[in-house]
Design a protein around this motif. Structure first.
Motif, PDB file in Angstrom:
ATOM      1  N   SER A  62      95.221-102.741   0.374  1.00 54.30           N
ATOM      2  CA  SER A  62      96.003-103.951   0.114  1.00 54.30           C
ATOM      3  C   SER A  62      95.200-104.983  -0.691  1.00 54.30           C
ATOM      4  O   SER A  62      95.637-106.119  -0.850  1.00 54.30           O
ATOM      5  CB  SER A  62      96.477-104.578   1.427  1.00 54.30           C
ATOM      6  N   GLY A  63      94.014-104.596  -1.187  1.00 56.20           N
ATOM      7  CA  GLY A  63      93.259-105.454  -2.090  1.00 56.20           C
ATOM      8  C   GLY A  63      92.241-106.367  -1.444  1.00 56.20           C
ATOM      9  O   GLY A  63      91.792-107.330  -2.074  1.00 56.20           O
ATOM     10  N   ILE A  64      91.827-106.074  -0.210  1.00 58.96           N
ATOM     11  CA  ILE A  64      90.795-106.882   0.446  1.00 58.96           C
ATOM     12  C   ILE A  64      89.427-106.339   0.060  1.00 58.96           C
ATOM     13  O   ILE A  64      89.084-105.194   0.376  1.00 58.96           O
ATOM     14  CB  ILE A  64      90.945-106.866   1.980  1.00 58.96           C
ATOM     15  N   LEU A  65      88.631-107.168  -0.610  1.00 60.79           N
ATOM     16  CA  LEU A  65      87.282-106.794  -1.037  1.00 60.79           C
ATOM     17  C   LEU A  65      86.259-107.385  -0.071  1.00 60.79           C
ATOM     18  O   LEU A  65      86.296-108.581   0.221  1.00 60.79           O
ATOM     19  CB  LEU A  65      87.024-107.316  -2.456  1.00 60.79           C
ATOM     20  N   VAL A  66      85.363-106.555   0.440  1.00 56.97           N
ATOM     21  CA  VAL A  66      84.259-107.000   1.298  1.00 56.97           C
ATOM     22  C   VAL A  66      82.967-106.698   0.555  1.00 56.97           C
ATOM     23  O   VAL A  66      82.762-105.569   0.087  1.00 56.97           O
ATOM     24  CB  VAL A  66      84.274-106.296   2.668  1.00 56.97           C
ATOM     25  N   TYR A  67      82.094-107.700   0.464  1.00 57.39           N
ATOM     26  CA  TYR A  67      80.885-107.526  -0.349  1.00 57.39           C
ATOM     27  C   TYR A  67      79.738-108.380   0.195  1.00 57.39           C
ATOM     28  O   TYR A  67      79.941-109.328   0.950  1.00 57.39           O
ATOM     29  CB  TYR A  67      81.160-107.899  -1.809  1.00 57.39           C
ATOM     30  N   ASN A  68      78.533-108.017  -0.203  1.00 56.25           N
ATOM     31  CA  ASN A  68      77.333-108.790   0.088  1.00 56.25           C
ATOM     32  C   ASN A  68      76.766-109.333  -1.221  1.00 56.25           C
ATOM     33  O   ASN A  68      76.928-108.724  -2.283  1.00 56.25           O
ATOM     34  CB  ASN A  68      76.252-107.919   0.750  1.00 56.25           C
TER      35      ASN A  68
END
Length: 200
Positions: free
Chosen positions: A176-182
Motif C-alpha cells: 500500500s506504499g508504506i516506506l520504512v527506512y533508516n
C-alpha cells in the motif's frame, strides 16, 4: 403479390440478422451491432468474458497469427514483459487498457530529511502522492480543481529504482506504499531516492 410479401419478409430477416441481442429475445439497440442485455432496462446479472490468452511480448502477435487492429483479449499469463489484464491490439503491438491512467509515473517530489541519522522512519508514499494530486498549488484556468483519475493505494505497484546507499537503508516497502527506512549518514546538501508507481 406473393413475390412482394416474400421480398419484404426476406428484407426483414436480413435486417434482424444484421443486429443481434445476446442474453434475451429483446431486440438490440438500433445503434448496436451486438447488444448484450437480459431485460428491457438493460440490467444484467452477468458480464462479458473476453478471450483469455497468454501473451509473451507486446511486440509479438502470439497467440494470434498476426497483429489485428481493434482486437481485445484478457492476458492470464504474467512475465517480465506483459502483466495480467485487458489488452487491445494497435495493428502493430499490444497495449494494456489502464483505466485512463498512464501505466507508470514518477512519484511527485517529496522531501526526506537527512540532517540527522536514525532508524525506523516511515513515509506513506501513496498519501503523499494523493495529497499533492488532490491539492495542486496551481492549475490552468480550465483544469478541474484536483488531478482526475486517481487510482487507489492497492491499484499500484511501488518501486524504488535507485537510492543513495551511503545515506539510506531501505527496510521495507509495503503493497500500500508504506516506506520504512533508516538514515545511516547525515548529509546537509542532498541525496537521492527514485520512486516509481506502476498501475496494476
Amino acid at each position: 403479390m406473393r413475390a412482394i410479401i416474400l421480398s419484404v419478409l426476406l428484407g426483414l430477416v436480413l435486417y434482424i440478422q444484421a443486429q443481434v441481442t445476446i442474453g434475451s429475445g429483446i431486440p438490440p439497440d438500433e445503434n448496436a451491432l451486438l447488444d448484450l442485455k437480459e431485460d428491457d432496462n438493460g440490467n444484467s446479472t452477468k458480464g462479458l468474458l473476453l478471450p483469455r490468452v497468454q501473451l509473451s511480448d507486446i511486440d509479438s502477435p502470439s497467440p494470434l497469427t498476426e497483429h489485428k487492429e481493434g482486437m481485445f483479449v484478457y492476458n492470464i499469463g504474467e512475465n517480465g514483459f506483459v502483466g495480467r489484464g485487458v489488452y487491445y491490439n494497435t495493428g502493430e503491438k499490444w497495449e494494456k487498457v489502464s483505466s485512463l491512467f498512464t501505466n507508470w509515473f514518477y512519484m511527485p517530489s517529496v522531501v526526506f530529511d537527512t540532517s540527522l541519522t536514525g532508524e525506523g522512519f516511515t513515509k506513506n508514499l501513496y498519501e503523499l502522492y494523493r495529497d499533492q494530486f488532490e491539492n495542486p498549488m496551481m492549475k490552468s484556468s480550465d483544469a478541474p480543481p484536483s488531478i482526475p483519475h486517481m487510482p487507489a493505494a492497492n491499484d499500484l505497484y511501488y518501486y524504488i529504482t535507485v537510492y543513495d546507499t551511503d545515506v539510506f537503508e531501505i527496510i521495507s516497502l509495503s503493497d500500500s506504499g508504506i516506506l520504512v527506512y533508516n538514515i545511516k549518514q547525515a548529509v546537509s546538501a542532498y541525496s537521492l531516492i527514485n520512486i516509481i508507481f506502476v498501475l496494476k
